[in-house]
Design an enzyme around this catalytic site. Structure first.
Site, PDB file in Angstrom:
ATOM      1  N   LYS A 208     103.925  16.174  19.862  1.00 24.95           N
ATOM      2  CA  LYS A 208     103.126  17.319  20.256  1.00 24.95           C
ATOM      3  C   LYS A 208     101.980  17.899  19.242  1.00 24.95           C
ATOM      4  O   LYS A 208     102.415  17.685  18.138  1.00 24.95           O
ATOM      5  CB  LYS A 208     103.925  18.391  20.758  1.00 24.95           C
ATOM      6  CG  LYS A 208     104.410  17.829  22.130  1.00 24.95           C
ATOM      7  CD  LYS A 208     105.445  18.632  22.994  1.00 24.95           C
ATOM      8  CE  LYS A 208     105.925  17.965  24.121  1.00 24.95           C
ATOM      9  NZ  LYS A 208     106.993  18.600  24.867  1.00 24.95           N
ATOM     10  N   ARG A 244     113.659  13.878  23.490  1.00 20.46           N
ATOM     11  CA  ARG A 244     112.856  13.042  24.336  1.00 20.46           C
ATOM     12  C   ARG A 244     111.761  12.652  23.415  1.00 20.46           C
ATOM     13  O   ARG A 244     110.941  13.548  22.991  1.00 20.46           O
ATOM     14  CB  ARG A 244     112.115  13.799  25.535  1.00 20.46           C
ATOM     15  CG  ARG A 244     111.070  13.191  26.311  1.00 20.46           C
ATOM     16  CD  ARG A 244     110.716  13.956  27.271  1.00 20.46           C
ATOM     17  NE  ARG A 244     109.566  13.325  28.238  1.00 20.46           N
ATOM     18  CZ  ARG A 244     108.344  13.204  27.909  1.00 20.46           C
ATOM     19  NH1 ARG A 244     107.940  13.468  26.793  1.00 20.46           N
ATOM     20  NH2 ARG A 244     107.588  12.470  28.739  1.00 20.46           N
TER      21      ARG A 244
HETATM   22  N1  PMM Z   1     106.953  17.066  27.381  1.00 16.70           N
HETATM   23  C1  PMM Z   1     106.443  16.164  28.170  1.00 16.70           C
HETATM   24  C2  PMM Z   1     106.511  15.690  29.413  1.00 16.70           C
HETATM   25  N2  PMM Z   1     107.780  15.672  29.790  1.00 16.70           N
HETATM   26  N3  PMM Z   1     110.051  16.513  29.595  1.00 16.70           N
HETATM   27  C3  PMM Z   1     110.940  17.394  29.011  1.00 16.70           C
HETATM   28  N4  PMM Z   1     112.121  17.616  29.592  1.00 16.70           N
HETATM   29  N5  PMM Z   1     110.790  18.007  27.878  1.00 16.70           N
HETATM   30  C4  PMM Z   1     109.452  17.945  27.359  1.00 16.70           C
HETATM   31  O1  PMM Z   1     109.024  18.450  26.368  1.00 16.70           O
HETATM   32  C5  PMM Z   1     108.445  17.244  27.791  1.00 16.70           C
HETATM   33  C6  PMM Z   1     108.744  16.513  29.113  1.00 16.70           C
HETATM   34  C7  PMM Z   1     104.930  16.206  27.307  1.00 16.70           C
HETATM   35  O2  PMM Z   1     104.755  15.079  26.592  1.00 16.70           O
HETATM   36  P1  PMM Z   1     103.908  13.462  26.905  1.00 16.70           P
HETATM   37  O3  PMM Z   1     102.812  13.993  27.521  1.00 16.70           O
HETATM   38  O4  PMM Z   1     104.001  12.921  25.537  1.00 16.70           O
HETATM   39  O5  PMM Z   1     104.964  12.847  27.897  1.00 16.70           O
END
Ligand code: PMM
Length: 268
Positions: A208, A244
């Site tokens: 991020k 994650r």
């Molecule tokens: N961040 C993203 C997508 N899904 N789910 C959870 N539970 N927590 C998060 O911090 C989260 C998520 C965004 O990241 P990406 O675009 O790299 O998937």
């Protein structure tokens, strides 16, 4: 032991992997590689939530992810479905998903709480204030940890009211979602304050923007994996249920250091 959730974005526009896994076969191959690297769970998503991203119709989202979930489930992988839509959560449950990962904690789709409760699956409720187009305008907090905790607690109340049992709920403070850089570091510094909610907490810091604040200005996205791994160790030390991440192998190595130090401490 903190679980490692590997990210599988089945989207043409995901910011961090450039949509390389957008076809079903490539997505399945990547999920299997993530499992081989040590992922406990694969988080399958078909709608990008990166700041500014547009919405995807549930029918398109499902076309991207349901075949992937069916095949991964057939192969015995543990799967979470990253979706804001109750119809997608329901279809993913039928396709064999084990966990619903809703970055809006039920706010984006009023039917989500009752649909998720009816599936009987575990449910991750992330802190969220608005869709990707607007979230960067909604970053006011009096005290970020107290406010996020209060807003998550309201989501838990809504989920319980919809019939979900408390032992199926996992919380996530939503790093990067309606948060400026310093908010994210403060949440990480005070993770233990989420223990008051009495539920497992997971963390998603991987790649991020705020992670880049410890790197040179010209650093590439993949260079965020090292600070992400350090954050995963800190989160695990604070008792996180899961992290994650995109870089599963690096995260596993980092968490192994923590495990070795932990067992050496017990032996001494
Ligand atoms: N961040 C993203 C997508 N899904 N789910 C959870 N539970 N927590 C998060 O911090 C989260 C998520 C965004 O990241 P990406 O675009 O790299 O998937």
């Amino acid at each position: 032991m903190t679980l490692v959730m590997g990210v599988l974005n089945v989207t043409p526009d995901s910011f961090s992997d450039g949509g390389r896994w957008a076809s079903t076969d490539a997505a399945i191959a990547h999920a299997i590689a993530l499992q081989a690297e040590g992922a406990d769970l694969i988080d399958v998503g078909g709608e990008s939530t990166r700041p500014g991203a547009g919405r995807v119709a549930p029918v398109d989202e499902q076309a991207r992810i349901i075949p992937v979930i069916e095949e991964l489930s057939r192969r015995g992988l543990m799967i979470s479905v990253d979706t804001l839509n109750s119809s997608t959560a329901e279809a993913a449950a039928a396709a064999g998903a084990h966990i619903i990962n809703d970055v809006s904690g039920g706010l984006a789709d009023p039917a989500m709480a009752s649909v998720a409760a009816a599936t009987g699956l575990h449910y991750i409720a992330m802190h969220w204030r608005a869709h990707a187009q607007e979230m960067d305008r909604m970053t006011h907090y009096d005290d970020v940890v107290v406010d996020v905790r209060t807003e998550l607690s309201a989501r838990v109340d809504a989920l319980l009211a919809a019939g979900m049992s408390a032992d199926r709920i996992i919380l996530d403070p939503g790093l990067g979602f309606s948060k400026v850089t310093e908010h994210n570091w403060e949440i990480l510094a005070r993770l233990n304050e989420f223990d008051q909610l009495g539920l497992p907490v997971m963390i998603g810091a991987s790649r991020k923007r705020f992670v880049a604040s410890v790197l040179p200005a010209d650093a590439q996205v993949l260079e965020r994996d090292l600070p992400t791994a350090v954050i995963s160790v800190l989160a695990a030390q604070a008792g996180a249920w899961a992290v994650r991440v995109h870089d599963v192998a690096g995260t596993r190595t980092a968490l192994s250091v923590l495990a070795r130090v932990g067992s050496a401490r017990m032996d001494s």
